[in-house]
Scaffold this motif. Structure first.
Motif, PDB file in Angstrom:
ATOM      1  N   SER A   1      -1.996 -25.901  35.301  1.00  0.00           N
ATOM      2  CA  SER A   1      -1.631 -25.725  36.703  1.00  0.00           C
ATOM      3  C   SER A   1      -0.298 -25.007  36.793  1.00  0.00           C
ATOM      4  O   SER A   1       0.306 -24.640  35.784  1.00  0.00           O
ATOM      5  CB  SER A   1      -1.549 -27.088  37.390  1.00  0.00           C
ATOM      6  OG  SER A   1      -0.484 -27.839  36.838  1.00  0.00           O
ATOM      7  N   SER A   2       0.146 -24.813  38.016  1.00  0.00           N
ATOM      8  CA  SER A   2       1.448 -24.198  38.261  1.00  0.00           C
ATOM      9  C   SER A   2       2.443 -25.261  38.709  1.00  0.00           C
ATOM     10  O   SER A   2       2.057 -26.348  39.156  1.00  0.00           O
ATOM     11  CB  SER A   2       1.328 -23.123  39.339  1.00  0.00           C
ATOM     12  OG  SER A   2       0.453 -22.099  38.937  1.00  0.00           O
ATOM     13  N   ALA A   3       3.725 -24.922  38.592  1.00  0.00           N
ATOM     14  CA  ALA A   3       4.786 -25.823  39.040  1.00  0.00           C
ATOM     15  C   ALA A   3       5.894 -25.009  39.691  1.00  0.00           C
ATOM     16  O   ALA A   3       6.190 -23.891  39.263  1.00  0.00           O
ATOM     17  CB  ALA A   3       5.338 -26.630  37.876  1.00  0.00           C
TER      18      ALA A   3
ATOM     19  N   VAL B   1      -0.847 -26.936  42.359  1.00  0.00           N
ATOM     20  CA  VAL B   1       0.561 -26.692  42.063  1.00  0.00           C
ATOM     21  C   VAL B   1       1.364 -27.942  42.391  1.00  0.00           C
ATOM     22  O   VAL B   1       1.203 -28.556  43.443  1.00  0.00           O
ATOM     23  CB  VAL B   1       1.094 -25.467  42.844  1.00  0.00           C
ATOM     24  CG1 VAL B   1       0.910 -25.644  44.345  1.00  0.00           C
ATOM     25  CG2 VAL B   1       2.553 -25.215  42.521  1.00  0.00           C
TER      26      VAL B   1
ATOM     27  N   SER C   1       2.017 -27.258  32.774  1.00  0.00           N
ATOM     28  CA  SER C   1       1.919 -26.115  33.685  1.00  0.00           C
ATOM     29  C   SER C   1       1.983 -24.805  32.902  1.00  0.00           C
ATOM     30  O   SER C   1       2.883 -24.610  32.087  1.00  0.00           O
ATOM     31  CB  SER C   1       3.058 -26.149  34.704  1.00  0.00           C
ATOM     32  OG  SER C   1       3.034 -27.347  35.450  1.00  0.00           O
TER      33      SER C   1
END
Length: 345
Positions: A2-4, A38, A63
């Motif tokens: 995922s993104s952060a 996110v 992430s």
């Protein structure tokens, strides 16, 4: 994976300034437009409990894309850990620099400078900062203008000015370095020699602790100046649109691309600002506002006097400011971020 988004959100204390507003906006942009999966880490939480550092480490590990918006303390003390972890786990860091302080900062911290040069991407708000960083061999820097979600709908036909008065507004952190000392010098000039029609100044924004006593003392001197508190972020454009001109005579050392300028343009309000650092990139003298020299209350007095006498000019400035706001949209920012992700994938 995922993104952060990592940065100073200021949720615990509801801190509202350029850093927190930009960080929250970037998070919403990433969440809604790029990656629904996110997470975010508010670095303010580390002030309350250093054990939150383990949550940050866990977030970084899981992430694959990290959008990093550091303040100076964060960059100095937390970034080395983030850099080490991303070097191990091969995460991509997209750093977004808020404000204009990065060049002076890296000059003083050569080890951090060498780390930052290795990042795939650093996005700064101004050409001024990009050029300064290129002088010290930063080749990973590009520009992402400050931006806003244009959810305030006003057209040029709706813009108007009052014939019987002129209203000024200051909306930023309430502190000397943002130019309020200059505005009180201007007030002294105005009190001694008023214009042909009344001029008022309303001040909005969080007050710097060391400036509280000064503000109270100055407000007692002038009936035409009022402090109106802090505006809810959802109401900023609605409030600003009631005024004729924003005054922003800043000489703040960390000034980048002030969000208050964009907010004014979106509201159809021109800006009187100082020729300070990169400000002339955004305030087009004689078109979207006026540029004055730093700490020059006399020049502000003269410029405001011109607008008091020429309301047609003021209306033209308001129309130009509204048109200029279209440049600073989230769609443009989104396209830049997507291109950077694609080029570094």
């Amino acid at each position: 994976m995922s993104s952060a988004v990592i940065g100073y959100f200021g949720y615990d204390t509801n801190q509202l300034d350029g850093q927190t507003i930009k960080t929250r906006e970037v998070y919403e942009l990433i969440r809604l437009e790029i990656d629904a999966d996110v997470s975010y880490f508010d670095t303010e939480s580390l002030k309350k409990n250093k054990l939150y550092l383990f949550s940050l480490i866990k977030m970084i590990i899981r992430s694959d894309k990290i959008f990093y918006l550091p303040g100076q303390s964060n960059l100095k003390y937390i970034f080395p850990l983030i850099f080490m972890l991303t070097s191990i786990f091969r995460n991509k860091i997209y750093m977004l620099a808020v404000g204009g302080w990065l060049y002076e900062f890296v000059i003083k911290h050569p080890l951090l400078k060498s780390m930052l040069k290795k990042l795939p991407c650093i996005l700064v708000e101004t050409n001024f900062l990009k050029q300064n960083l290129s002088k010290i061999n930063f080749h990973n820097v590009d520009i992402i203008p400050n931006f806003r979600d244009h959810d305030f709908n006003i057209t040029a036909d709706q813009l108007e000015v009052s014939k019987n008065s002129l209203s000024l507004v200051f909306m930023a952190r309430v502190m000397q370095e943002k130019g309020l000392d200059t505005m009180f010098e201007y007030a002294e000039l105005l009190q001694k020699d008023p214009y042909s029609t009344p001029v008022t100044l309303d001040i909005y924004g969080p007050i710097a602790e060391k400036y509280c006593d000064v503000l109270k003392k100055e407000l007692k001197k002038y009936e035409f100046i009022k402090y109106k508190g802090v505006v809810n972020s959802k109401d900023v454009h609605k409030v600003l649109s009631k005024y004729d001109v924003l005054v922003f005579p800043t000489y703040y050392q960390g000034e980048g691309f002030p969000g208050t300028v964009i907010d004014s343009y979106i509201s159809g309000v021109p800006v009187i600002a100082t020729r300070w650092k990169q400000i002339p990139e955004f305030v087009k003298d004689g078109k979207t506002g006026f540029l004055v020299e730093v700490k020059n209350a006399v020049e502000i007095y003269e410029v405001v006097g011109q607008l008091v006498d020429d309301k047609d000019k003021l209306l033209a400035l308001k129309c130009n400011a509204l048109a200029e706001s279209k440049i600073y949209s989230k769609e443009i920012a989104l396209e830049i971020i997507r291109n950077k992700i694609k080029s570094n994938s």
